[in-house]
Enzyme design. Structure first.
Site, PDB file in Angstrom:
ATOM      1  N   GLN A  75       0.822  -1.219   0.000  1.00  0.00           N
ATOM      2  CA  GLN A  75       0.000   0.000   0.000  1.00  0.00           C
ATOM      3  C   GLN A  75       0.854   1.267   0.000  1.00  0.00           C
ATOM      4  OE1 GLN A  75      -3.236   0.430  -0.353  1.00  0.00           O
ATOM      5  NE2 GLN A  75      -3.642  -1.759  -0.513  1.00  0.00           N
ATOM      6  N   SER A  76       2.041   1.181  -0.553  1.00  0.00           N
ATOM      7  CA  SER A  76       2.976   2.304  -0.508  1.00  0.00           C
ATOM      8  C   SER A  76       2.412   3.593  -1.117  1.00  0.00           C
ATOM      9  CB  SER A  76       4.252   1.905  -1.262  1.00  0.00           C
ATOM     10  OG  SER A  76       5.059   3.040  -1.474  1.00  0.00           O
TER      11      SER A  76
END
Ligand SMILES: *Cc1c(COP(=O)(O)O)cnc(C)c1O
Length: 326
Positions: A75-76
């Site tokens: 989920q960067s």
């Protein structure tokens, strides 16, 4: 003596980002709390990575690169913003995602898709192994006549740090315009580049300001940040550095990097309820929650002027389980 600085950033964000006093919160705690809205920088859902990418992608452009490769957790925010900025510059974007975080098609993974990026899921979460994967990918692309540019995790190298040296200058100029001297700044420490830049910037422009870094993972930050500062100073075109850069690290890892906890969610709700501003459960929520704890403990008075740096991260609200129900 001024040296010639040859690094040319590209323009990606809308700057200066807003900086203003949080009146309701300040009143509630009888001190002066301000916010720097880098979540409102104008690309995607915003965030600190845009300032770093202005320098990193400026370098990529100067080198004639047409493809950007970077990495982060599933989920960067950094990967998502790199893909967004690459698309804005007409470059191809590739994210090599480490084997950590929420991998379902939610949150930032949806945005990665919307920005037309290519996502590779790695089986590793080891940074050296992932760097080797990115290097191999770059070699393949070179054989296909592409010109790849690799950006490290979080965009945290000397070029990325320059984005936050610049942000610090912007912050102190805005403070001056408001007639306010911030004696405290609170920033999240994730990969370290943002904090390193702020510390340098404060050292150069407002040496009495203490920048407190709230750690949201267990990495050895004092060493990482010291290295980033050492790497960045030669790029700054001045030799007038303070003998020592003021730093303070406080951990709020909680249940672990990327894992939400009740105390953080309470703080997120408090800012949302008082000021209509969204934080995230992975970075800014943890930083804000620790800052509020310190304010509640009476560490600040009505003479203090405290700036909270909002570094973005809203995408995680739609992916990370925060234990909320109707
Ligand atoms: C990456 C990130 C941070 C941490 O910044 P670093 O420069 O990696 O330390 C903080 N907040 C958000 C929302 C981020 O995405």
């Amino acid at each position: 003596m001024k040296k010639e600085v040859t690094i040319k950033p590209v323009s990606l964000g809308i700057k200066p980002t807003p900086l203003y006093k949080l009146d309701n919160l300040s009143q509630a705690y009888n001190t002066n709390i301000y916010i720097k809205r880098d979540d409102m920088i104008g690309v995607s859902l915003g965030g600190n990575k845009v300032r770093k990418l202005e320098y990193l992608l400026g370098d990529a452009r100067a080198k004639g690169c047409d493809t950007v490769i970077t990495t982060g957790a599933a989920q960067s925010n950094h990967v998502m913003l790199t893909l967004a900025c690459a698309s804005k510059l007409g470059m191809a974007g590739i994210g090599v995602l480490s084997n950590s975080g929420v991998k379902e098609f939610k949150g930032n993974l949806i945005l990665d898709e919307l920005f037309g990026g290519t996502i590779h899921f790695s089986n590793s979460r080891d940074q050296e192994e992932i760097m080797a994967e990115m290097t191999a990918l770059a070699a393949d692309l070179t054989k296909q006549d592409k010109r790849p540019y690799i950006i490290p995790m979080g965009g945290s190298n000397s070029l990325g740090v320059l984005g936050y040296v610049e942000a610090a200058e912007e912050i102190f100029a805005q403070g001056k315009e408001m007639g306010v001297t911030f004696n405290h700044i609170f920033s999240t420490v994730g990969s370290g580049g943002t904090y390193a830049g702020l510390v340098i910037g404060a050292g150069l422009h407002s040496p009495d300001t203490l920048v407190t870094g709230i750690e949201v993972s267990d990495a050895p930050f004092p060493e990482i940040v010291a290295q980033l500062i050492t790497d960045t100073l030669p790029l700054l075109g001045t030799n007038d550095y303070p003998a020592e850069f003021k730093q303070r690290y406080i951990s709020n890892v909680g249940k672990g990097y990327g894992v939400s906890d009740e105390h953080t969610v309470e703080a997120i709700k408090e800012l949302a309820g008082l000021e209509g501003i969204l934080l995230d459960p992975v970075y800014t929520g943890k930083t804000f929650s620790k800052m509020l704890d310190m304010i509640r403990e009476g560490q600040f008075t009505s003479d203090d002027h405290i700036l909270f740096l909002h570094t973005g991260g809203a995408g995680a609200l739609f992916a990370v389980d925060m234990g909320l129900e109707f």
